[in-house]
Design an enzyme around this catalytic site. Structure first.
Site, short mmCIF file in Angstrom:
data_model
loop_
_atom_site.label_atom_id
_atom_site.label_comp_id
_atom_site.label_asym_id
_atom_site.label_seq_id
_atom_site.Cartn_x
_atom_site.Cartn_y
_atom_site.Cartn_z
CG HIS A 150 -1.22 7.67 0.47
ND1 HIS A 150 -0.97 7.54 1.81
CD2 HIS A 150 -1.44 6.42 0.01
CE1 HIS A 150 -1.02 6.27 2.14
NE2 HIS A 150 -1.30 5.56 1.07
CG ASP A 151 -4.67 5.18 0.25
OD1 ASP A 151 -4.31 5.20 -0.94
OD2 ASP A 151 -4.25 4.35 1.07
CG ASP A 157 1.10 3.21 -0.32
OD1 ASP A 157 0.51 2.86 0.73
OD2 ASP A 157 0.61 3.07 -1.45
CG HIS A 212 -2.08 2.57 4.80
ND1 HIS A 212 -0.90 1.90 4.54
CD2 HIS A 212 -2.39 3.23 3.67
CE1 HIS A 212 -0.53 2.14 3.30
NE2 HIS A 212 -1.42 2.96 2.75
CD GLU A 255 -6.31 4.44 -4.84
OE1 GLU A 255 -6.18 3.24 -4.54
OE2 GLU A 255 -5.36 5.18 -5.18
CG ASP A 256 -9.16 3.97 -0.71
OD1 ASP A 256 -9.44 3.55 -1.84
OD2 ASP A 256 -8.14 3.62 -0.08
#
Length: 179
Positions: free
Chosen positions: A61-62, A122, A35, A65-66
């Site tokens: 970018h994630d 995204d 991704h 967050e993840d």
């Protein structure tokens, strides 16, 4: 090796390590790292973005967050600009999902140009992915709701990159979603 190539490869390596045990929610359980790499590819190949910090932020970018990554870690490793872009596109996971989604719509128009580029790519990646394969446990209604919500986010990003916006508009049109 050029410093740009080195920086990009170091970023890919960092993101791959952070996401190494994660999978997408599709039936194949695609490795999650596909991704962020796909988001960076969209920016470079379809939007013509060569800004190394935007491409690095797309790859990362994630991570906050993840994964267990912090903004401070990103800043120390990749610099202030990359960390700021990632922070702008990171949801606060302590909030309920509906609140995070509402805040994305509300904050989209106020993001930096660099963060808007990452958000557009995204959303484009995610919508294409939804058209390719419905995630495990998702109904067609939930997919349509995602498209409607994504169109609200993207409306706040208009004027950022005509090439990406045109591709998103076509996806929304195919789904009968106003844009």
């Amino acid at each position: 090796m050029s410093s740009v190539a080195f920086a990009l490869l170091e970023t890919v390596h960092f993101a791959a390590e952070k996401h190494r045990n994660q999978r997408r929610k599709d039936a194949e359980g695609t490795p999650y790292i596909n991704h962020p790499i796909g988001v960076a590819r969209i920016l470079n190949n379809e939007a013509g973005i060569a800004d190394i910090e935007v491409l690095q932020a797309a790859l990362l970018h994630d991570t906050v967050e993840d994964t267990d990554t912090s903004i401070a870690e990103l800043e120390g490793t990749f610099g202030t600009t990359v960390a700021r872009i990632v922070q702008e596109v990171t949801d606060d996971k302590t909030l309920p999902k509906h609140e995070r989604k509402r805040l994305q719509v509300e904050h989209a128009p106020h993001c930096s140009h660099q963060a808007k580029l990452v958000k557009l790519a995204d959303k484009l990646y995610n919508l294409r992915d939804l058209n390719r394969c419905t995630p495990t446990g998702w109904t067609l209604e939930r997919v349509q709701e995602y498209f409607i919500w994504a169109s609200q986010v993207v409306k706040g990003l208009k004027g950022t990159n005509p090439a990406l916006e045109e591709k998103l508009e076509e996806l929304f049109r195919q789904r009968g979603v106003a844009f």
